[in-house]
Every structure is written in structure tokens, then in C-alpha cells.
Scaffold this motif. Structure first.
Motif, short mmCIF file in Angstrom:
data_model
loop_
_atom_site.label_atom_id
_atom_site.label_comp_id
_atom_site.label_asym_id
_atom_site.label_seq_id
_atom_site.Cartn_x
_atom_site.Cartn_y
_atom_site.Cartn_z
N GLU A 91 0.73 -1.38 0.15
CA GLU A 91 0.00 0.03 -0.04
C GLU A 91 0.78 1.34 0.05
N ASP A 92 2.05 1.24 0.71
CA ASP A 92 2.85 2.46 0.86
C ASP A 92 3.47 2.66 -0.66
N ARG B 235 0.84 4.28 -2.97
CA ARG B 235 0.66 5.67 -2.65
C ARG B 235 1.76 6.46 -3.25
N GLN C 80 -9.00 -5.96 -2.58
CA GLN C 80 -8.59 -4.58 -1.95
C GLN C 80 -7.53 -3.76 -2.77
N VAL C 81 -6.54 -4.57 -3.07
CA VAL C 81 -5.51 -3.84 -3.97
C VAL C 81 -5.91 -3.51 -5.50
N LEU D 141 -7.58 -0.14 -4.66
CA LEU D 141 -6.65 0.94 -4.46
C LEU D 141 -6.10 1.41 -5.91
#
Length: 295
Positions: free
Chosen positions: A31-32, A35, A62-63, A66
Motif C-alpha cells: 500500500e505504501d 501511494r 482491496q489491491v 486501490l
């Protein structure tokens, strides 16, 4: 085409540190990374499966959410470090086939795959390519069912001519190339001549730049170490032009594996400079087709 980042740029922060490298001062989650890619306003990412903590449907959903939120195109990258081990590893083949489901779960239309690696480059290439041809003739049938193209990387193993032989023997639109601009140089195989032959088959890229690291043995793979794109020996400007001439519409994904000591241990800074250079190249009037860093 869109500028992109391969998650392998940050492999130290994901926990894979080479013996010759220092330990990072922080860690990074998937997730980092996503972002950070969003902050840099690139158009896509290539996600190394070895750095995806879970491959269950719930997490990959979920990935995907994002990725969609950040408007990132995506390649699912399977095979680090040795892939199919020159066609000798049936378990790895089964794992690769299972990963079509994972690639589909994140919405990827291209899956980078690895047939061999530098670990096997000194073994006879003919038998390796023969075994890999048989494997990929079966794998393309699965890729077609999923609607996902495979892109086999030149992984410091085969020359451009050998890659072309494999592709023509399999003879399927569901198998192409993940063209690594630095790995051909590491084999002393001219990447420009290689791209001239392989551009019509390119489905994904690793955009590397390299320079010699003094004091390292010539036969070490990191004798040619990574620099930011535009600061090394690789003529990536010409390579991007050849891709544009071939109407390539995929990702130009920066990849850094072993950062040259002149740049310290600051992979993120090297990524930033690489993305800036790719954007400059893409918007150059000399490039036949303009490249946007946004989807």
C-alpha cells in the motif's frame, strides 16, 4: 504508453537486501508503494508477486480497489528470481498458471513471467528454450482463457535472437516480451538491436539504465549497476522511439535492482529522476507518439 514504476525498485524496503547492500532504515508495504506511485503521478505499476503479502481473493480485491482509486494501469509480475528455471521446474510452472487467477483479481491484462535467469545462463541455452517452448505452448491456452497476455522477461539469460526464437516457436499473441533495457547490456547483447527485432512483441517493459561499478568483477551481474534513467550507458531515448514506431501502448516501467554506489542508497530519489526523464523523453518532439504520465 504510460510511465510506470516496478515495485522491485524498492526491494530493500520490502525485505530483500543483497549481501552487498545496506539494510534500509524503514520498511514498505504494498500500500505504501502504491501511494508513492500515486504521488509521483505515474500512469501504472508493475507489481512483483513476491512482494504481495497475500494472494487470496479478498486481499487482491482491496489491491484492485486501490489501483482503481489511483487510476493506475497494472502488470502482475511473476517469476522472481528464477522463474521456470530453464523449463526444469514443474512446480514453478503450476504456480505460474495459478497466478493467472491472481492477475485477473487485480485487473491486470499482462502478466510478466520468467523462463530462466542468470543462474542458468551458463547452461546450454538450446535445451532450455526447447523445454520452455513446450511449457509456453500450453500456458498460452490458459492465458487466452483468462484474456491475459504473458510477457517473458530477458532475465540476464537469453539474447534477443534467442528470445525471438522462443516467441516464434510458440507463435501465439498470448506470449510476448517484457523488454528489460538493461539486462541485454549485461549479456553484452546490444539492446538497440534487440529492440529492433523484438519491438512488435513487447507487451511490458523494465526501463533500466546502467553504468560500470569499479572494483566489481566483470562477471558479476551488478558490474553494470543501475543509475537513474538518462544517466547511464543505455540509449533509452532510442528504445522509446523504437517502441513508439511499433505502436507500443503499454507501460514504461522504471526498474532499479542494484543502485550504483554513487547514488548512495536512495532508490526513491533515483525513481523520481527516472520518472522525470521518461516524461521528458515521452514528450520530446522526436518521439513519434506523445506519452502521458496520466491514465
Amino acid at each position: 504508453m504510460k510511465t510506470a514504476i516496478d515495485s522491485y525498485c524498492y526491494h530493500r524496503f520490502f525485505g530483500e537486501v543483497y549481501p552487498q547492500q545496506s539494510m534500509p532504515t524503514r520498511s514498505m508495504t504494498l500500500e505504501d508503494f502504491l501511494r508513492r506511485a500515486h504521488e509521483l503521478e505515474v500512469g501504472g505499476v508493475s507489481l512483483e508477486s513476491c512482494f504481495i503479502p497475500r494472494l487470496d481473493t479478498e486481499y487482491l480485491a482491496q489491491v484492485r480497489d486501490l489501483l482503481d482509486e489511483y487510476h493506475l494501469d497494472r502488470v502482475f509480475a511473476w517469476g522472481h528470481p528464477d522463474g521456470l528455471e530453464g523449463g526444469t521446474n514443474e512446480n514453478a510452472y503450476c504456480q505460474m498458471i495459478r497466478c493467472f487467477e491472481s492477475a485477473q483479481s487485480i485487473g491486470a491484462k499482462v502478466m510478466r513471467v520468467v523462463g530462466s535467469s542468470l543462474r542458468f545462463r551458463n547452461q546450454p541455452h538450446g535445451p532450455q528454450i526447447e523445454r520452455l517452448t513446450k511449457m509456453f505452448r500450453e500456458a498460452v491456452k490458459v492465458g487466452e482463457e483468462y484474456g491475459i497476455q504473458m510477457a517473458i522477461e530477458n532475465h540476464i539469460d537469453f539474447t534477443a535472437d534467442e528470445m525471438l526464437s522462443l516467441l516464434t516457436d510458440v507463435n501465439s499473441p498470448w506470449l510476448g516480451v517484457n523488454f528489460d533495457t538493461g539486462n541485454f547490456l549485461r549479456l553484452l547483447d546490444d539492446p538497440i538491436k534487440g529492440m529492433a527485432k523484438l519491438a512488435p512483441y513487447v507487451y511490458a517493459t523494465h526501463i533500466k539504465d546502467l553504468k560500470v561499478q569499479k572494483g566489481v568483477a566483470v562477471d558479476e551481474w551488478y558490474f553494470f549497476s543501475c543509475t537513474p534513467v538518462g544517466e547511464g550507458l543505455v540509449d533509452n531515448s532510442r528504445l522509446v522511439q523504437l517502441l513508439a514506431d511499433a505502436d507500443y501502448e503499454g507501460l514504461l516501467a522504471v526498474e532499479i535492482d542494484f543502485l550504483h554506489p554513487e547514488y548512495g542508497s536512495n532508490e526513491d530519489q533515483a525513481v523520481v529522476r527516472s520518472v522525470d526523464e521518461l516524461n521528458r523523453l515521452a514528450n520530446s518532439p522526436n518521439i513519434g507518439k506523445s506519452l502521458s504520465e496520466h491514465p
